[in-house]
Design a protein around this motif. Structure first.
Motif, PDB file in Angstrom:
ATOM      1  N   SER A 327       0.836  -1.207   0.000  1.00  9.00           N
ATOM      2  CA  SER A 327       0.000   0.000   0.000  1.00  9.00           C
ATOM      3  C   SER A 327       0.868   1.252   0.000  1.00  9.00           C
ATOM      4  CB  SER A 327      -0.942  -0.010   1.206  1.00  9.00           C
ATOM      5  OG  SER A 327      -0.206  -0.046   2.422  1.00  9.00           O
ATOM      6  N   ASN A 328       2.022   1.207   0.661  1.00 13.39           N
ATOM      7  CA  ASN A 328       2.938   2.350   0.628  1.00 13.39           C
ATOM      8  C   ASN A 328       3.343   2.675  -0.801  1.00 13.39           C
ATOM      9  OD1 ASN A 328       3.995   3.992   2.817  1.00 13.39           O
ATOM     10  ND2 ASN A 328       4.435   2.066   3.861  1.00 13.39           N
ATOM     11  N   LEU A 329       3.690   1.640  -1.575  1.00 15.31           N
ATOM     12  CA  LEU A 329       4.114   1.868  -2.957  1.00 15.31           C
ATOM     13  C   LEU A 329       2.971   2.419  -3.805  1.00 15.31           C
ATOM     14  CD1 LEU A 329       6.266  -1.346  -3.588  1.00 15.31           C
ATOM     15  CD2 LEU A 329       7.071   0.960  -3.102  1.00 15.31           C
ATOM     16  N   VAL A 330       1.778   1.856  -3.650  1.00 19.25           N
ATOM     17  CA  VAL A 330       0.647   2.288  -4.470  1.00 19.25           C
ATOM     18  C   VAL A 330       0.199   3.690  -4.071  1.00 19.25           C
ATOM     19  CG1 VAL A 330      -1.732   1.769  -5.118  1.00 19.25           C
ATOM     20  CG2 VAL A 330      -0.078  -0.096  -4.871  1.00 19.25           C
ATOM     21  N   PHE A 331       0.116   3.965  -2.775  1.00 17.78           N
ATOM     22  CA  PHE A 331      -0.327   5.286  -2.326  1.00 17.78           C
ATOM     23  C   PHE A 331       0.688   6.364  -2.703  1.00 17.78           C
ATOM     24  CE2 PHE A 331      -2.908   3.228   1.349  1.00 17.78           C
ATOM     25  CZ  PHE A 331      -3.797   2.721   0.417  1.00 17.78           C
ATOM     26  N   ASN A 332       1.994   6.029  -2.670  1.00 18.11           N
ATOM     27  CA  ASN A 332       3.005   6.991  -3.138  1.00 18.11           C
ATOM     28  C   ASN A 332       2.797   7.324  -4.611  1.00 18.11           C
ATOM     29  OD1 ASN A 332       4.306   7.338  -0.716  1.00 18.11           O
ATOM     30  ND2 ASN A 332       5.966   5.907  -1.162  1.00 18.11           N
ATOM     31  N   ALA A 333       2.462   6.305  -5.402  1.00 14.26           N
ATOM     32  CA  ALA A 333       2.205   6.539  -6.821  1.00 14.26           C
ATOM     33  C   ALA A 333       1.022   7.489  -7.009  1.00 14.26           C
ATOM     34  CB  ALA A 333       1.949   5.209  -7.528  1.00 14.26           C
ATOM     35  N   VAL A 334       0.002   7.325  -6.181  1.00 17.19           N
ATOM     36  CA  VAL A 334      -1.155   8.212  -6.273  1.00 17.19           C
ATOM     37  C   VAL A 334      -0.767   9.640  -5.879  1.00 17.19           C
ATOM     38  CG1 VAL A 334      -3.445   8.698  -5.327  1.00 17.19           C
ATOM     39  CG2 VAL A 334      -2.806   6.351  -5.889  1.00 17.19           C
ATOM     40  N   LYS A 335       0.027   9.777  -4.813  1.00 18.84           N
ATOM     41  CA  LYS A 335       0.378  11.112  -4.308  1.00 18.84           C
ATOM     42  C   LYS A 335       1.225  11.893  -5.305  1.00 18.84           C
ATOM     43  CE  LYS A 335       0.357   9.683   0.561  1.00 18.84           C
ATOM     44  NZ  LYS A 335       1.197   9.419   1.759  1.00 18.84           N
ATOM     45  N   TYR A 336       2.150  11.194  -5.996  1.00 20.22           N
ATOM     46  CA  TYR A 336       3.115  11.900  -6.828  1.00 20.22           C
ATOM     47  C   TYR A 336       2.813  11.804  -8.313  1.00 20.22           C
ATOM     48  CZ  TYR A 336       5.722  12.018  -2.477  1.00 20.22           C
ATOM     49  OH  TYR A 336       6.103  12.235  -1.176  1.00 20.22           O
ATOM     50  N   THR A 337       1.623  11.367  -8.672  1.00 23.03           N
ATOM     51  CA  THR A 337       1.198  11.329 -10.070  1.00 23.03           C
ATOM     52  C   THR A 337       0.204  12.454 -10.318  1.00 23.03           C
ATOM     53  OG1 THR A 337       1.502   8.918 -10.169  1.00 23.03           O
ATOM     54  CG2 THR A 337       0.129   9.926 -11.872  1.00 23.03           C
ATOM     55  N   PRO A 338       0.403  13.247 -11.346  1.00 20.43           N
ATOM     56  CA  PRO A 338      -0.520  14.363 -11.617  1.00 20.43           C
ATOM     57  C   PRO A 338      -1.948  13.869 -11.856  1.00 20.43           C
ATOM     58  CG  PRO A 338       1.504  14.559 -12.909  1.00 20.43           C
ATOM     59  CD  PRO A 338       1.522  13.200 -12.293  1.00 20.43           C
ATOM     60  N   ASP A 339      -2.888  14.788 -11.785  1.00 22.28           N
ATOM     61  CA  ASP A 339      -4.302  14.460 -12.005  1.00 22.28           C
ATOM     62  C   ASP A 339      -4.482  13.764 -13.352  1.00 22.28           C
ATOM     63  OD1 ASP A 339      -4.531  15.778  -9.681  1.00 22.28           O
ATOM     64  OD2 ASP A 339      -5.678  17.487 -10.430  1.00 22.28           O
ATOM     65  N   GLU A 340      -5.378  12.763 -13.334  1.00 23.00           N
ATOM     66  CA  GLU A 340      -5.709  11.963 -14.517  1.00 23.00           C
ATOM     67  C   GLU A 340      -4.502  11.174 -15.050  1.00 23.00           C
ATOM     68  OE1 GLU A 340      -7.579  14.365 -17.452  1.00 23.00           O
ATOM     69  OE2 GLU A 340      -9.256  14.957 -16.148  1.00 23.00           O
ATOM     70  N   GLY A 341      -3.508  10.990 -14.211  1.00 22.63           N
ATOM     71  CA  GLY A 341      -2.361  10.176 -14.599  1.00 22.63           C
ATOM     72  C   GLY A 341      -2.688   8.682 -14.527  1.00 22.63           C
ATOM     73  N   GLU A 342      -1.745   7.864 -14.982  1.00 19.13           N
ATOM     74  CA  GLU A 342      -1.974   6.419 -15.059  1.00 19.13           C
ATOM     75  C   GLU A 342      -1.057   5.691 -14.078  1.00 19.13           C
ATOM     76  OE1 GLU A 342      -2.009   2.767 -18.355  1.00 19.13           O
ATOM     77  OE2 GLU A 342      -1.340   4.787 -18.916  1.00 19.13           O
ATOM     78  N   ILE A 343      -1.627   4.691 -13.382  1.00 16.21           N
ATOM     79  CA  ILE A 343      -0.884   3.859 -12.439  1.00 16.21           C
ATOM     80  C   ILE A 343      -1.184   2.408 -12.771  1.00 16.21           C
ATOM     81  CG2 ILE A 343      -0.547   3.224 -10.018  1.00 16.21           C
ATOM     82  CD1 ILE A 343      -1.513   6.082  -9.320  1.00 16.21           C
ATOM     83  N   ARG A 344      -0.141   1.611 -12.968  1.00 16.04           N
ATOM     84  CA  ARG A 344      -0.303   0.201 -13.316  1.00 16.04           C
ATOM     85  C   ARG A 344       0.290  -0.669 -12.215  1.00 16.04           C
ATOM     86  NH1 ARG A 344       2.104  -1.053 -19.021  1.00 16.04           N
ATOM     87  NH2 ARG A 344       1.148  -3.054 -18.457  1.00 16.04           N
ATOM     88  N   ILE A 345      -0.520  -1.603 -11.724  1.00 16.00           N
ATOM     89  CA  ILE A 345      -0.094  -2.535 -10.679  1.00 16.00           C
ATOM     90  C   ILE A 345      -0.102  -3.935 -11.294  1.00 16.00           C
ATOM     91  CG2 ILE A 345      -0.490  -3.361  -8.330  1.00 16.00           C
ATOM     92  CD1 ILE A 345      -2.303  -0.882  -7.943  1.00 16.00           C
ATOM     93  N   ARG A 346       1.001  -4.643 -11.135  1.00 16.49           N
ATOM     94  CA  ARG A 346       1.084  -5.983 -11.735  1.00 16.49           C
ATOM     95  C   ARG A 346       1.728  -6.951 -10.749  1.00 16.49           C
ATOM     96  NH1 ARG A 346       4.993  -8.102 -16.531  1.00 16.49           N
ATOM     97  NH2 ARG A 346       3.928 -10.068 -16.962  1.00 16.49           N
ATOM     98  N   TRP A 347       1.071  -8.100 -10.554  1.00 20.26           N
ATOM     99  CA  TRP A 347       1.591  -9.183  -9.717  1.00 20.26           C
ATOM    100  C   TRP A 347       1.682 -10.437 -10.579  1.00 20.26           C
ATOM    101  CZ3 TRP A 347       4.015 -10.675  -5.522  1.00 20.26           C
ATOM    102  CH2 TRP A 347       3.869 -11.977  -5.045  1.00 20.26           C
ATOM    103  N   TYR A 348       2.902 -10.993 -10.688  1.00 20.66           N
ATOM    104  CA  TYR A 348       3.104 -12.145 -11.567  1.00 20.66           C
ATOM    105  C   TYR A 348       4.234 -13.000 -11.027  1.00 20.66           C
ATOM    106  CZ  TYR A 348       7.044  -9.408 -13.343  1.00 20.66           C
ATOM    107  OH  TYR A 348       8.212  -8.680 -13.443  1.00 20.66           O
ATOM    108  N   GLY A 349       4.375 -14.184 -11.578  1.00 21.48           N
ATOM    109  CA  GLY A 349       5.415 -15.115 -11.150  1.00 21.48           C
ATOM    110  C   GLY A 349       6.107 -15.746 -12.338  1.00 21.48           C
ATOM    111  N   ASP A 350       7.305 -16.263 -12.097  1.00 19.39           N
ATOM    112  CA  ASP A 350       8.065 -16.982 -13.115  1.00 19.39           C
ATOM    113  C   ASP A 350       8.986 -17.977 -12.407  1.00 19.39           C
ATOM    114  OD1 ASP A 350      10.177 -15.462 -12.105  1.00 19.39           O
ATOM    115  OD2 ASP A 350      10.040 -13.970 -13.705  1.00 19.39           O
ATOM    116  N   ASP A 351       9.950 -18.515 -13.132  1.00 17.00           N
ATOM    117  CA  ASP A 351      10.845 -19.516 -12.545  1.00 17.00           C
ATOM    118  C   ASP A 351      11.727 -18.946 -11.441  1.00 17.00           C
ATOM    119  OD1 ASP A 351       9.792 -21.378 -14.253  1.00 17.00           O
ATOM    120  OD2 ASP A 351      11.369 -21.138 -15.768  1.00 17.00           O
ATOM    121  N   ASN A 352      11.938 -17.627 -11.431  1.00 16.70           N
ATOM    122  CA  ASN A 352      12.798 -16.992 -10.432  1.00 16.70           C
ATOM    123  C   ASN A 352      12.057 -16.599  -9.170  1.00 16.70           C
ATOM    124  OD1 ASN A 352      15.081 -17.111 -12.134  1.00 16.70           O
ATOM    125  ND2 ASN A 352      14.411 -15.263 -13.196  1.00 16.70           N
TER     126      ASN A 352
END
Length: 434
Positions: A327-352
């Motif tokens: 939530s710290n990372l996502v809320f920081n993105a909201v605070k420091y992104t200008p109005d109508e800006g875009e925020i992308r959150i992605r959770w994924y996995g691989d062999d690593n």
């Protein structure tokens, strides 16, 4: 064999043949004279060869080769000169080795040399004091058999030695050691171990001081905030000139409470190396809730927040701690992104392992600030935290949560083009759904 000796050998053979022919002329038996002469020469040559073989098989390192005559005398002399040259070279090398061993023996830090399999090759006296190594019985033993702390075994087997490892000494729990491992040559290891007990004690004093002060300030702040809230609830009974002052006092009191809460959370995170409630966490469901909270925080700023979460990957750890970090990372993105800006959150996995990516189209961060972003109270711009209500501890909390979950944080950013925060977790922390 050089050209001169080839001529000498030919002349000697011709001389021997001439002598045999002369004897044959006197006796009238040329063939027998040649056979006897050449046979005697061959026997003498075999005798010299046998002497050389016996010396090579039985000689001591400083024993010179046997004496010889003619060509074999030159061979033995050449071997003798090679032997002397080798002794001089070995003497110089031994002198260098002795000086290196004497200098490392004088070090207060432990120096341990390991082969490619992690077995002990050599160590200095400080290693015997700090690590309890014993000469010669520990020679050739795997280092993980003698330093049995689980974190050291994990650190050594992973082979990622960019950061040092701090552990208590295996011979004295009151000593705190710092392990540096460097690979060299044919995958051999050089391990340097320092006694950082004093630094560790100072760090513990700092942590205890911050935790105690934060805890002690909580009670008076709670009382002050309670009275301010009471006054604001009955603002009609207060002189209108005090209304704005009471509101500012309440805001600053709330900010101080948030700061103390973050400090106490950091103290809690630093108290242990691994969360006690180590259970599989459904990160995809957690991120759905965080996205909803981020949309509420955005309000009328109309940020476009997208979420892509793979439900097949769970993360082993503490749900409250992971929720705080993500939530710290996502809320920081909201605070420091200008109005109508875009925020992308992605959770994924691989062999690593598994990965969380939070990407925004915000104001970005200069490259010179990136290495220090996770330091406590570090601010890129002193006006940014005051305008957004931040405490300057958010990314420090994220860093400590990831460390406790064996993860790491990578930050990339381009000024005026946004930032990307990537959290990487090893496969050992990931639980795959069937």
């Amino acid at each position: 064999m050089n050209q001169d000796w080839r001529g000498v050998v030919i002349r000697r053979l011709l001389l021997l043949i001439g002598a045999c022919l002369l004897v044959g002329l006197i006796t009238g038996h040329y063939a027998w004279a040649l056979v006897v002469g050449l046979g005697a020469y061959l026997g003498w040559t075999l005798a010299q060869l046998l002497r050389l073989y016996t010396w090579l098989k039985q000689h001591k390192p400083d024993e010179p080769p046997p004496d010889g005559y003619g060509l074999w005398g030159e061979v033995f002399d050449s071997i003798y000169h090679l032997q002397r040259r080798d002794q001089r070279v070995r003497g110089r090398l031994q002198a260098v080795i002795d000086r290196v061993q004497e200098s490392t023996a004088a070090l207060k830090d432990a120096v341990v040399m390991l082969d490619s399999d992690g077995n002990l090759d050599w160590w200095n006296r400080a290693a015997e004091t700090l690590l309890g190594l014993k000469t010669p019985q520990d020679s050739g033993q795997p280092v993980t058999n003698l330093i049995r702390h689980p974190r050291f075994k994990e650190y050594f087997e992973q082979g990622k030695y960019h950061e040092p490892l701090d552990l208590p000494s295996p011979v004295n729990d009151r000593l705190r050691l710092q392990f540096h491992i460097t690979q060299y040559g044919n995958s051999e290891h050089l391990m340097l171990v320092r006694d950082v007990t004093r630094l560790y004690q100072l760090e513990q004093m700092r942590k205890d001081f911050v935790a105690n002060v934060s805890h002690e300030l909580r009670t008076p702040l709670t009382v002050i905030a309670g009275y301010l809230e009471t006054l604001l609830d009955n603002v009609e009974d207060v002189n209108p000139r005090w209304t704005r002052a009471l509101q500012q006092m309440s805001q600053q009191g709330m900010r101080m409470q948030n700061l103390l809460n973050d400090l106490l959370l950091l103290a809690k995170l630093e108290a242990t190396d691994y969360p006690s409630d180590n259970q599989p966490v459904a990160v995809d469901l957690m991120l759905l809730q965080i996205k909803a909270d981020a949309l509420a925080l955005s309000g009328n700023r109309h940020h476009r927040i997208s979420l892509e979460a793979d439900h097949n990957f769970k993360l082993r750890g503490s749900e409250p701690e992971l929720r705080s970090a993500f939530s710290n990372l996502v809320f920081n993105a909201v605070k420091y992104t200008p109005d109508e800006g875009e925020i992308r959150i992605r959770w994924y996995g691989d062999d690593n392992g598994a990965h969380l990516s939070v990407q925004d189209s915000g104001i970005g961060i200069e490259a010179k600030h990136l290495p220090r972003l996770t330091e406590r109270f570090y601010r890129v711009d002193s006006s940014r935290n005051s305008s957004t209500g931040g405490t300057g501890l958010g990314l420090a909390i994220v860093k400590h949560v990831l460390i406790r979950h064996r993860g790491r944080l990578d930050i990339s950013s381009v000024l005026n083009h946004g930032s990307t925060f990537n959290c990487h977790f090893p496969a050992t922390q990931v639980v795959r759904r069937p």
